[in-house]
Design a protein around this motif. Structure first.
Motif, PDB file in Angstrom:
ATOM      1  N   ALA A 147      36.586  39.486  54.878  1.00 39.23           N
ATOM      2  CA  ALA A 147      36.965  40.556  54.216  1.00 39.23           C
ATOM      3  C   ALA A 147      36.124  40.747  52.921  1.00 39.23           C
ATOM      4  O   ALA A 147      36.154  41.720  52.455  1.00 39.23           O
ATOM      5  N   GLY A 148      35.708  39.707  52.201  1.00 37.89           N
ATOM      6  CA  GLY A 148      34.992  39.606  51.102  1.00 37.89           C
ATOM      7  C   GLY A 148      33.743  40.290  51.297  1.00 37.89           C
ATOM      8  O   GLY A 148      33.028  40.774  50.241  1.00 37.89           O
ATOM      9  N   CYS A 166      29.729  44.377  47.629  1.00 35.30           N
ATOM     10  CA  CYS A 166      30.847  43.584  48.581  1.00 35.30           C
ATOM     11  C   CYS A 166      31.907  43.502  47.522  1.00 35.30           C
ATOM     12  O   CYS A 166      31.983  43.288  46.472  1.00 35.30           O
ATOM     13  N   LEU A 167      33.164  43.560  48.457  1.00 30.44           N
ATOM     14  CA  LEU A 167      34.374  43.321  47.842  1.00 30.44           C
ATOM     15  C   LEU A 167      34.521  42.414  46.830  1.00 30.44           C
ATOM     16  O   LEU A 167      35.105  42.504  45.814  1.00 30.44           O
ATOM     17  N   GLU A 168      34.079  41.097  47.358  1.00 29.98           N
ATOM     18  CA  GLU A 168      34.116  40.061  46.486  1.00 29.98           C
ATOM     19  C   GLU A 168      33.393  40.121  45.055  1.00 29.98           C
ATOM     20  O   GLU A 168      33.640  39.356  44.299  1.00 29.98           O
ATOM     21  N   GLN A 169      32.337  40.926  45.064  1.00 31.52           N
ATOM     22  CA  GLN A 169      31.539  41.095  43.831  1.00 31.52           C
ATOM     23  C   GLN A 169      32.503  41.766  42.805  1.00 31.52           C
ATOM     24  O   GLN A 169      31.920  41.866  41.432  1.00 31.52           O
ATOM     25  N   MET A 170      33.736  42.419  43.118  1.00 33.37           N
ATOM     26  CA  MET A 170      34.382  43.553  42.185  1.00 33.37           C
ATOM     27  C   MET A 170      35.990  42.835  42.254  1.00 33.37           C
ATOM     28  O   MET A 170      36.592  42.821  41.302  1.00 33.37           O
ATOM     29  N   GLY A 175      34.368  38.255  40.049  1.00 30.79           N
ATOM     30  CA  GLY A 175      34.213  39.937  39.851  1.00 30.79           C
ATOM     31  C   GLY A 175      34.954  40.521  38.959  1.00 30.79           C
ATOM     32  O   GLY A 175      34.574  41.430  38.319  1.00 30.79           O
ATOM     33  N   ILE A 176      36.015  39.867  38.720  1.00 29.34           N
ATOM     34  CA  ILE A 176      36.991  40.455  37.561  1.00 29.34           C
ATOM     35  C   ILE A 176      36.251  40.272  36.257  1.00 29.34           C
ATOM     36  O   ILE A 176      36.137  41.007  35.264  1.00 29.34           O
ATOM     37  N   VAL A 177      35.663  39.062  35.993  1.00 33.82           N
ATOM     38  CA  VAL A 177      34.917  38.839  34.927  1.00 33.82           C
ATOM     39  C   VAL A 177      33.594  39.898  34.748  1.00 33.82           C
ATOM     40  O   VAL A 177      33.438  40.377  33.539  1.00 33.82           O
ATOM     41  N   ARG A 178      33.089  40.198  35.851  1.00 32.35           N
ATOM     42  CA  ARG A 178      31.915  41.228  36.092  1.00 32.35           C
ATOM     43  C   ARG A 178      32.465  42.648  35.471  1.00 32.35           C
ATOM     44  O   ARG A 178      31.941  43.231  34.621  1.00 32.35           O
TER      45      ARG A 178
END
Length: 297
Positions: A147-148, A166-170, A175-178
């Motif tokens: 999924a990530g 990708c989803l895990e980058q967000m 991702g939340i820190v980004r």
């Protein structure tokens, strides 16, 4: 197996007897086998009493050859203990040895942990440094989902898998820190998060949200939309009766579920719109517990 190994020993009733960690690269099976033998000896157990070994790997596994085929987590996955399965079988000939993706084990743990298991199918997503997901299908079969690594923004940041956005980058902890750094750099909204500078974390974002921080609210809203819409996509495939969200970020609690559920319902197929989304209850031991139970079953 990742940048090291965690070895837990459970009894037949799924009581954890011992657990040890090694941060050394798991490039060869010899140290892992030696440390497992030491664990058994420390418990006063003979090797013949070991009923089974379940090895978890954060990546793809070739179902036909039982060999590791790819991992976005372990960049040098080709050197990640390639003979761990046959070596373990040779070292412990009386034990049943199996190899699985860790996401499948996490999903299985969510199915079996509660006194009354949830109805199937079950979709489980863990939100931590990366994104893991798995499904438990009717009959109790557990399967991993990458999924990530669904691409949700072709212009997004480069992922470890090589794709963009990708989803895990967000939506992972990093991702939340980004998202937070991007928002704070492009908006003048007053926020307690600005005081943290480079030490900002996903936990800090949710803590600020609970205190009414407007910037944190905007950041979590963006995160929630990404994750909620992604869950709606997977729900179309799995058609789950329940969606379980776990991992370190889920410690934010119901405020996370409420935000994600809003966007999930907006995007979900009509037959899945009312699927409940709940928090996982097992915590960081989910994968290990699920691995033990899969082995016993």
């Amino acid at each position: 197996l990742s940048d090291g190994s965690i070895r837990s020993v459970y009894d037949i009733c799924l009581h954890k007897l011992t657990q040890t960690r090694s941060r050394l690269p798991a490039s060869t099976s010899a140290p892992i086998i030696a440390q497992l033998r030491a664990q058994l000896a420390a418990l006063g157990l003979a090797e013949e009493q070991l009923l089974g070994i379940h090895i978890l790997y954060p990546g793809l596994i070739d179902a036909m050859t039982e060999r590791l085929s790819f991992s976005a987590v372990i960049r040098s996955w080709q050197q990640c203990c390639p003979t761990i399965l046959p070596d373990s079988r040779a070292a412990f000939p009386d034990a049943y040895v199996m190899l699985s993706n860790n996401a499948a084990a996490v999903a299985y743990s969510a199915f079996l942990r509660d006194t009354e298991p949830p109805p199937l199918p079950l979709l489980v997503m863990t939100v931590q440094e990366g994104i893991d997901a798995g499904a438990v299908l009717p009959g109790g079969r557990s399967m991993p989902l990458e999924a990530g690594h669904i691409s949700i923004d072709r212009n997004g940041p480069v992922c470890n898998c090589g794709n963009h956005g990708c989803l895990e980058q967000m939506t992972s902890a990093t991702g939340i820190v980004r998202l937070a750094k991007k928002y704070l750099a492009s908006h003048d909204t007053p926020s307690s998060l600005r005081e943290r500078g480079e030490t900002i974390s996903a936990k800090a974002v949710f803590d600020a949200l609970k205190e009414g921080d407007a910037a944190a609210e905007a950041i979590v809203q963006e995160f929630s939309e990404y994750l909620g819409r992604a869950l709606a996509v997977f729900a179309c495939v799995v058609d789950p009766e329940v969606i379980v969200v776990g991992g370190g970020v889920s410690k934010a609690g119901q405020i996370l579920i409420d935000g994600v559920a809003k966007y999930y319902r907006e995007a979900a197929f009509i037959a899945c719109k009312d699927t409940p989304i709940v928090l996982a209850s097992l915590g960081n031991d989910a994968g290990i517990y699920g691995a033990a139970k899969m082995l016993i079953d």
